[in-house]
Design a protein around this motif. Structure first.
Motif, mmCIF file in Angstrom:
data_model
loop_
_atom_site.group_PDB
_atom_site.id
_atom_site.type_symbol
_atom_site.label_atom_id
_atom_site.label_comp_id
_atom_site.label_asym_id
_atom_site.label_seq_id
_atom_site.Cartn_x
_atom_site.Cartn_y
_atom_site.Cartn_z
ATOM 1 N N ASP A 24 0.824 -1.215 0.000
ATOM 2 C CA ASP A 24 0.000 0.000 0.000
ATOM 3 C C ASP A 24 0.855 1.261 0.000
ATOM 4 N N GLN A 25 2.037 1.170 0.575
ATOM 5 C CA GLN A 25 2.938 2.323 0.637
ATOM 6 C C GLN A 25 3.574 2.607 -0.714
ATOM 7 N N GLN A 26 3.942 1.521 -1.399
ATOM 8 C CA GLN A 26 4.614 1.658 -2.706
ATOM 9 C C GLN A 26 4.462 0.354 -3.474
ATOM 10 N N SER A 27 4.049 0.461 -4.708
ATOM 11 C CA SER A 27 3.866 -0.721 -5.546
ATOM 12 C C SER A 27 5.171 -1.514 -5.647
ATOM 13 N N GLY A 28 5.094 -2.810 -5.375
ATOM 14 C CA GLY A 28 6.260 -3.683 -5.446
ATOM 15 C C GLY A 28 7.002 -3.837 -4.136
ATOM 16 N N LEU A 29 6.748 -2.956 -3.171
ATOM 17 C CA LEU A 29 7.475 -3.019 -1.900
ATOM 18 C C LEU A 29 7.057 -4.231 -1.077
ATOM 19 N N GLY A 30 5.790 -4.600 -1.153
ATOM 20 C CA GLY A 30 5.332 -5.795 -0.448
ATOM 21 C C GLY A 30 6.018 -7.046 -0.970
ATOM 22 N N THR A 31 6.196 -7.111 -2.279
ATOM 23 C CA THR A 31 6.897 -8.242 -2.887
ATOM 24 C C THR A 31 8.353 -8.264 -2.458
ATOM 25 N N ARG A 32 8.983 -7.101 -2.367
ATOM 26 C CA ARG A 32 10.384 -7.047 -1.912
ATOM 27 C C ARG A 32 10.507 -7.513 -0.463
ATOM 28 N N PHE A 33 9.514 -7.138 0.358
ATOM 29 C CA PHE A 33 9.498 -7.600 1.740
ATOM 30 C C PHE A 33 9.443 -9.134 1.786
ATOM 31 N N LEU A 34 8.534 -9.721 1.015
ATOM 32 C CA LEU A 34 8.397 -11.180 0.992
ATOM 33 C C LEU A 34 9.647 -11.861 0.443
ATOM 34 N N ASP A 35 10.267 -11.265 -0.571
ATOM 35 C CA ASP A 35 11.505 -11.831 -1.128
ATOM 36 C C ASP A 35 12.615 -11.843 -0.082
ATOM 37 N N GLU A 36 12.752 -10.739 0.639
ATOM 38 C CA GLU A 36 13.799 -10.684 1.662
ATOM 39 C C GLU A 36 13.503 -11.659 2.793
ATOM 40 N N LEU A 37 12.244 -11.765 3.163
ATOM 41 C CA LEU A 37 11.861 -12.714 4.207
ATOM 42 C C LEU A 37 12.188 -14.143 3.782
ATOM 43 N N ASN A 38 11.932 -14.474 2.535
ATOM 44 C CA ASN A 38 12.259 -15.819 2.042
ATOM 45 C C ASN A 38 13.760 -16.083 2.069
ATOM 46 N N LEU A 39 14.569 -15.065 1.780
ATOM 47 C CA LEU A 39 16.025 -15.226 1.885
ATOM 48 C C LEU A 39 16.441 -15.510 3.327
ATOM 49 N N VAL A 40 15.823 -14.808 4.266
ATOM 50 C CA VAL A 40 16.121 -15.048 5.681
ATOM 51 C C VAL A 40 15.690 -16.460 6.072
ATOM 52 N N PHE A 41 14.527 -16.890 5.596
ATOM 53 C CA PHE A 41 14.079 -18.254 5.877
ATOM 54 C C PHE A 41 15.096 -19.277 5.346
ATOM 55 N N GLN A 42 15.647 -19.039 4.174
ATOM 56 C CA GLN A 42 16.657 -19.953 3.616
ATOM 57 C C GLN A 42 17.894 -20.001 4.501
ATOM 58 N N ARG A 43 18.339 -18.833 4.951
ATOM 59 C CA ARG A 43 19.518 -18.783 5.825
ATOM 60 C C ARG A 43 19.243 -19.507 7.142
ATOM 61 N N ILE A 44 18.034 -19.326 7.677
ATOM 62 C CA ILE A 44 17.665 -20.006 8.923
ATOM 63 C C ILE A 44 17.661 -21.515 8.708
ATOM 64 N N ALA A 45 17.050 -21.966 7.618
ATOM 65 C CA ALA A 45 16.952 -23.401 7.340
ATOM 66 C C ALA A 45 18.326 -24.043 7.207
ATOM 67 N N GLU A 46 19.270 -23.331 6.604
ATOM 68 C CA GLU A 46 20.607 -23.867 6.386
ATOM 69 C C GLU A 46 21.456 -23.892 7.649
ATOM 70 N N SER A 47 21.303 -22.858 8.484
ATOM 71 C CA SER A 47 22.154 -22.776 9.672
ATOM 72 C C SER A 47 21.484 -21.929 10.758
ATOM 73 N N PRO A 48 20.518 -22.487 11.450
ATOM 74 C CA PRO A 48 19.780 -21.697 12.447
ATOM 75 C C PRO A 48 20.642 -21.229 13.621
ATOM 76 N N GLN A 49 21.697 -21.955 13.916
ATOM 77 C CA GLN A 49 22.528 -21.597 15.071
ATOM 78 C C GLN A 49 23.367 -20.342 14.841
ATOM 79 N N GLN A 50 23.420 -19.843 13.599
ATOM 80 C CA GLN A 50 24.185 -18.626 13.334
ATOM 81 C C GLN A 50 23.498 -17.382 13.896
#
Length: 98
Positions: A24-50
């Motif tokens: 709602d703030q800016q077109s495409g920003l919600g998608t960027r938020f979800l993309d970054e969140l998915n990257l964090v999820f990948q990092r967590i899945a690979e090495s949560p203890q980091q």
């Protein structure tokens, strides 16, 4: 071996609400938020203890471009995400969800 990410229902609601708000703030920003969140999820899945431990077995991973934290418990085969919260709004809310 990467662990399976399991997002709890309340966390899924948090994620969707944040994505809608950003979109709602800016077109495409919600998608960027979800993309970054998915990257964090990948990092967590690979090495949560980091990621730093906050209390007991609760860890927190921070998004880089958005002021959000992912709160999770790492088990042998899966990671349970129980909160995805804005860091400037009730930062201790995760304690009530754990």
């Amino acid at each position: 071996m990467a662990r399976r990410i399991v997002v709890q229902p309340q966390s899924d609601l948090d994620i969707q609400a944040a994505a809608v708000w950003y979109e709602d703030q800016q077109s495409g920003l919600g998608t960027r938020f979800l993309d970054e969140l998915n990257l964090v999820f990948q990092r967590i899945a690979e090495s949560p203890q980091q990621f730093p431990r906050l209390e007991d077995d609760v860890h927190r991973a921070l998004l880089r471009r958005f002021p959000y934290g992912v709160y999770f418990l790492a088990e042998s085969e899966e990671v349970k995400v129980f909160a995805v919260l804005h860091l400037h709004r009730q930062p201790d809310m995760w304690k009530s969800r754990n």
